[in-house]
Design a protein around this motif. Structure first.
Motif, PDB file in Angstrom:
ATOM      1  N   LEU A 124       0.451  30.844  27.688  1.00  9.12           N
ATOM      2  CA  LEU A 124      -0.613  31.128  28.564  1.00  9.12           C
ATOM      3  C   LEU A 124      -1.954  31.705  27.798  1.00  9.12           C
ATOM      4  N   TYR A 125      -1.895  32.243  26.513  1.00  7.88           N
ATOM      5  CA  TYR A 125      -2.796  32.667  25.439  1.00  7.88           C
ATOM      6  C   TYR A 125      -3.618  31.226  25.221  1.00  7.88           C
ATOM      7  N   GLU A 126      -2.814  30.278  24.800  1.00  8.88           N
ATOM      8  CA  GLU A 126      -3.769  28.976  24.507  1.00  8.88           C
ATOM      9  C   GLU A 126      -4.391  28.355  25.512  1.00  8.88           C
ATOM     10  N   ARG A 127      -3.674  28.487  26.600  1.00 12.49           N
ATOM     11  CA  ARG A 127      -4.184  27.729  27.898  1.00 12.49           C
ATOM     12  C   ARG A 127      -5.482  28.327  28.353  1.00 12.49           C
ATOM     13  N   ILE A 128      -5.587  29.731  28.463  1.00  6.79           N
ATOM     14  CA  ILE A 128      -6.788  30.607  28.749  1.00  6.79           C
ATOM     15  C   ILE A 128      -7.876  30.344  27.700  1.00  6.79           C
ATOM     16  N   GLY A 129      -7.510  30.014  26.632  1.00  6.37           N
ATOM     17  CA  GLY A 129      -8.830  29.725  25.693  1.00  6.37           C
ATOM     18  C   GLY A 129      -8.530  30.542  24.201  1.00  6.37           C
TER      19      GLY A 129
END
Ligand code: HEM
Length: 118
Positions: free
Chosen positions: A4-9
């Motif tokens: 989720l951390y990576e997907r959010i940016g």
């Protein structure tokens, strides 16, 4: 699998989200009084590290657990809902997908009873 951390940016997005989130909180009369005497710079720093950890990024949070961190403040469900609403609105503004916002809401739900000390 991406977190989720990576997907959010990643770090830049979490930093930006937390700054916008606390601007919203301080402008929200339902909850702003809880933060009146709080050092918001320190608070934002802790929240960035906490959210980074629970979103699956690096684990560098060394603050209190959610139960002791919110003990004795008189936070109720309506306050909690207002905080989650502000977080979801912040993420939507930053272009985070509805699916990912749903995942964030689930993570928030998982700490509700601790934050409310019940
Ligand atoms: C998803 C829900 C929440 C999360 C993830 C969260 C996260 C955190 C974190 C990481 C801290 C820092 C703890 C420490 O000092 O080590 C904190 C402190 C604090 N939280 Fe929350 N929180 C949530 C809900 C709420 C709600 C609903 C309120 C009130 C409306 C609230 C008010 C505060 C206040 C006032 C502090 C500062 C305590 C102090 O420095 O004395 N939080 N929170």
């Amino acid at each position: 699998m991406t977190t989720l951390y990576e997907r959010i940016g990643g770090e830049a997005a979490v930093d930006k989200a937390v700054d916008i989130f606390y601007d919203k909180i301080m402008a929200d009369e339902r909850i702003s009084s809880f933060f009146e005497n709080i050092d918001m710079f320190a608070q934002a720093r802790k929240q960035k590290l906490f959210l980074t950890m629970v979103f699956g990024g690096p684990s560098e949070y060394t603050g209190k657990d959610m139960r002791s961190g919110h003990a004795g403040m008189g936070i109720d469900d309506s306050h909690f809902n207002a905080v989650v609403e502000n977080l979801a609105a912040t993420l939507a503004e930053l272009g985070v997908s509805n699916d990912d916002i749903g995942e964030v809401a689930k993570i928030a739900e998982s700490v509700r009873d601790d934050v409310l000390n019940r």
